[in-house]
Design an enzyme around this catalytic site. Sequence first.
Site, PDB file in Angstrom:
ATOM      1  N   GLY A 171       0.793  -1.229   0.000  1.00 21.56           N
ATOM      2  CA  GLY A 171       0.000   0.000   0.000  1.00 21.56           C
ATOM      3  C   GLY A 171       0.821   1.273   0.000  1.00 21.56           C
ATOM      4  O   GLY A 171       0.353   2.306   0.469  1.00 21.56           O
ATOM      5  N   SER A 172       2.039   1.230  -0.564  1.00 20.39           N
ATOM      6  CA  SER A 172       2.839   2.468  -0.538  1.00 20.39           C
ATOM      7  C   SER A 172       2.199   3.557  -1.420  1.00 20.39           C
ATOM      8  O   SER A 172       2.284   4.744  -1.097  1.00 20.39           O
ATOM      9  CB  SER A 172       4.288   2.200  -0.955  1.00 20.39           C
ATOM     10  OG  SER A 172       4.375   1.823  -2.301  1.00 20.39           O
ATOM     11  N   ASN A 173       1.536   3.159  -2.495  1.00 19.55           N
ATOM     12  CA  ASN A 173       0.834   4.163  -3.319  1.00 19.55           C
ATOM     13  C   ASN A 173      -0.370   4.739  -2.578  1.00 19.55           C
ATOM     14  O   ASN A 173      -0.677   5.928  -2.695  1.00 19.55           O
ATOM     15  CB  ASN A 173       0.389   3.549  -4.648  1.00 19.55           C
ATOM     16  CG  ASN A 173       1.504   3.546  -5.665  1.00 19.55           C
ATOM     17  OD1 ASN A 173       1.886   4.600  -6.175  1.00 19.55           O
ATOM     18  ND2 ASN A 173       2.052   2.374  -5.952  1.00 19.55           N
ATOM     19  N   HIS A 195       0.234   1.378 -13.205  1.00 20.14           N
ATOM     20  CA  HIS A 195       0.992   0.221 -13.706  1.00 20.14           C
ATOM     21  C   HIS A 195       2.471   0.603 -13.767  1.00 20.14           C
ATOM     22  O   HIS A 195       2.813   1.696 -14.232  1.00 20.14           O
ATOM     23  CB  HIS A 195       0.477  -0.154 -15.104  1.00 20.14           C
ATOM     24  CG  HIS A 195       1.139  -1.383 -15.641  1.00 20.14           C
ATOM     25  ND1 HIS A 195       0.775  -2.647 -15.236  1.00 20.14           N
ATOM     26  CD2 HIS A 195       2.157  -1.536 -16.524  1.00 20.14           C
ATOM     27  CE1 HIS A 195       1.547  -3.532 -15.864  1.00 20.14           C
ATOM     28  NE2 HIS A 195       2.387  -2.884 -16.645  1.00 20.14           N
ATOM     29  N   ASN A 200      -6.023   3.067 -12.552  1.00 19.24           N
ATOM     30  CA  ASN A 200      -5.062   2.069 -12.081  1.00 19.24           C
ATOM     31  C   ASN A 200      -3.663   2.613 -12.331  1.00 19.24           C
ATOM     32  O   ASN A 200      -3.452   3.405 -13.251  1.00 19.24           O
ATOM     33  CB  ASN A 200      -5.243   0.758 -12.852  1.00 19.24           C
ATOM     34  CG  ASN A 200      -4.247  -0.303 -12.410  1.00 19.24           C
ATOM     35  OD1 ASN A 200      -4.022  -0.505 -11.218  1.00 19.24           O
ATOM     36  ND2 ASN A 200      -3.631  -0.988 -13.368  1.00 19.24           N
TER      37      ASN A 200
END
Length: 214
Positions: A31-33, A128, A126
């Site tokens: 979950g760093s983003n 990527h 999203n």
Amino acid sequence: MKQQHGEKKCKLMTIMTTNKTRIAVFCSGGGSNFKALFQAITARQLSAEIVLCVSNRSQCGAMEFAHENNIATFHITEKQFASFDDFAAAMLQELKKNQVNIILLAGYMRKVPDVVVAAFSDKMLNIHPALLPKFGGEGMYGIHVHTAVLAAGETETGATVHFVNEEYDKGALLLQRSVPVLSNDTPETLAARVLECEHALYPDALEKLLTRQK
Ligand code: GRF
């Protein structure tokens, strides 16, 4: 009388413009983003709020971060339901219950059901870890992406934020940023450089989306 009407209208406008965009973040891992998005929303004073963390894993870094920051969590997997349709309906219901306006996929390792994609068309992003359309599609996730980039002899790679449609990594691109591939890179060093890039790119893309929707 006329003036009173004007005042009312003005008050209503204020209420409407202070309504924050309600975001659900979907995660499966560290979950760093998610953390970067959460911090950027505060630091940049964006008119948005992360109201829900959805995950197929009851315990992961993202869910932990949500608990620590009083963000509601929703653990959902297909296994909990008799059919895929029931699973999809439950997911959609939870999103509606939380009045979610935007979905941000941030390391979510499951395909989002088509009914949810349809309900959030142009409202689901999203991230990527490559320069799509290169190195995308099924099987292209995590370290596999960076291994493939190195094997192809690329001199640059990067990250892409795109809209989500029914096909993996095929939705319209919203924002892309490149990073160099160094001659001594391993998949791991490259992954770290790309991830750092993602942490600035995703908030920038969110800002772009919010501005578009005004
Ligand atoms: C990121 O590399 C993202 O591009 C991909 O999954 C990874 C998630 O990392 N979709 P994190 O959980 O945000 O640290």
